[in-house]
Each structure stands twice: as structure tokens, then as C-alpha cells.
Design a protein around this motif. Structure first.
Motif, PDB file in Angstrom:
ATOM      1  N   ASP A   1      42.259  34.572  41.007  1.00  0.00           N
ATOM      2  CA  ASP A   1      43.666  34.483  40.611  1.00  0.00           C
ATOM      3  C   ASP A   1      44.329  35.850  40.480  1.00  0.00           C
ATOM      4  OD1 ASP A   1      43.787  31.732  40.593  1.00  0.00           O
ATOM      5  OD2 ASP A   1      43.490  31.544  38.418  1.00  0.00           O
ATOM      6  N   LEU A   2      43.518  36.908  40.407  1.00  0.00           N
ATOM      7  CA  LEU A   2      44.070  38.259  40.314  1.00  0.00           C
ATOM      8  C   LEU A   2      44.772  38.638  41.610  1.00  0.00           C
ATOM      9  CD1 LEU A   2      40.991  40.107  38.763  1.00  0.00           C
ATOM     10  CD2 LEU A   2      43.128  39.572  37.581  1.00  0.00           C
ATOM     11  N   GLU A   3      45.810  39.428  41.485  1.00  0.00           N
ATOM     12  CA  GLU A   3      46.425  40.012  42.675  1.00  0.00           C
ATOM     13  C   GLU A   3      45.413  40.958  43.307  1.00  0.00           C
ATOM     14  OE1 GLU A   3      49.429  39.434  44.019  1.00  0.00           O
ATOM     15  OE2 GLU A   3      49.824  37.917  42.485  1.00  0.00           O
ATOM     16  N   HIS A   4      45.517  41.127  44.608  1.00  0.00           N
ATOM     17  CA  HIS A   4      44.577  41.975  45.337  1.00  0.00           C
ATOM     18  C   HIS A   4      44.492  43.370  44.725  1.00  0.00           C
ATOM     19  CE1 HIS A   4      42.455  43.861  48.642  1.00  0.00           C
ATOM     20  NE2 HIS A   4      43.403  44.776  48.679  1.00  0.00           N
ATOM     21  N   ALA A   5      45.614  43.976  44.445  1.00  0.00           N
ATOM     22  CA  ALA A   5      45.623  45.333  43.885  1.00  0.00           C
ATOM     23  C   ALA A   5      44.949  45.375  42.513  1.00  0.00           C
ATOM     24  CB  ALA A   5      47.049  45.860  43.797  1.00  0.00           C
ATOM     25  N   ASP A   6      45.169  44.357  41.698  1.00  0.00           N
ATOM     26  CA  ASP A   6      44.545  44.314  40.383  1.00  0.00           C
ATOM     27  C   ASP A   6      43.032  44.156  40.499  1.00  0.00           C
ATOM     28  OD1 ASP A   6      46.978  44.585  39.082  1.00  0.00           O
ATOM     29  OD2 ASP A   6      47.259  42.410  38.892  1.00  0.00           O
ATOM     30  N   ARG A   7      42.602  43.290  41.413  1.00  0.00           N
ATOM     31  CA  ARG A   7      41.165  43.092  41.618  1.00  0.00           C
ATOM     32  C   ARG A   7      40.503  44.390  42.070  1.00  0.00           C
ATOM     33  NH1 ARG A   7      41.503  38.977  44.733  1.00  0.00           N
ATOM     34  NH2 ARG A   7      41.209  40.110  46.664  1.00  0.00           N
ATOM     35  N   ARG A   8      41.139  45.111  42.986  1.00  0.00           N
ATOM     36  CA  ARG A   8      40.594  46.387  43.465  1.00  0.00           C
ATOM     37  C   ARG A   8      40.562  47.420  42.338  1.00  0.00           C
ATOM     38  NH1 ARG A   8      37.314  47.113  46.187  1.00  0.00           N
ATOM     39  NH2 ARG A   8      37.933  49.181  46.802  1.00  0.00           N
ATOM     40  N   LYS A   9      41.577  47.394  41.468  1.00  0.00           N
ATOM     41  CA  LYS A   9      41.619  48.314  40.327  1.00  0.00           C
ATOM     42  C   LYS A   9      40.438  48.057  39.398  1.00  0.00           C
ATOM     43  CE  LYS A   9      44.314  47.476  36.955  1.00  0.00           C
ATOM     44  NZ  LYS A   9      45.471  47.154  36.133  1.00  0.00           N
TER      45      LYS A   9
END
Length: 50
Positions: free
Chosen positions: A28-36
Motif C-alpha cells: 500500500d506504500l507509494e513507490h517512493a516511500d517504500r524505497r525510502k
């Protein structure tokens, strides 16, 4: 551009292992948040091994 399914699976497993989060929560995380979060965990792991 699409994000490779194997890369998403790797990120999901990595975060689930370290944070004990469920797959649905991670996906459910946005891609950028998951990568962070992946980068932050990697940094913590590297520091703990030094």
C-alpha cells in the motif's frame, strides 16, 4: 515505465523481515516511500555490522 515484479517482491520481503509488516501494508506504500524505507533499513543494517 513499470517496476519489475521481482524488485517489488524483494523490497516487500526486506521490509517484512525487518519491520514485521504485512504484505498488504507494504504494497500500500507509494513507490517512493517504500524505497525510502528500504534505504533506511539498509543503512541501519550496515551501521550495525560496522
Amino acid at each position: 515505465m513499470t517496476y519489475a515484479a521481482d524488485r517489488i517482491e524483494e523490497e516487500t520481503a526486506y521490509l517484512a523481515f525487518h519491520f514485521h509488516w504485512g504484505m498488504d501494508d507494504i504494497l500500500d506504500l507509494e513507490h517512493a516511500d517504500r524505497r525510502k524505507y528500504v534505504a533506511q533499513v539498509a543503512s541501519l543494517v550496515e551501521r550495525s555490522q560496522a
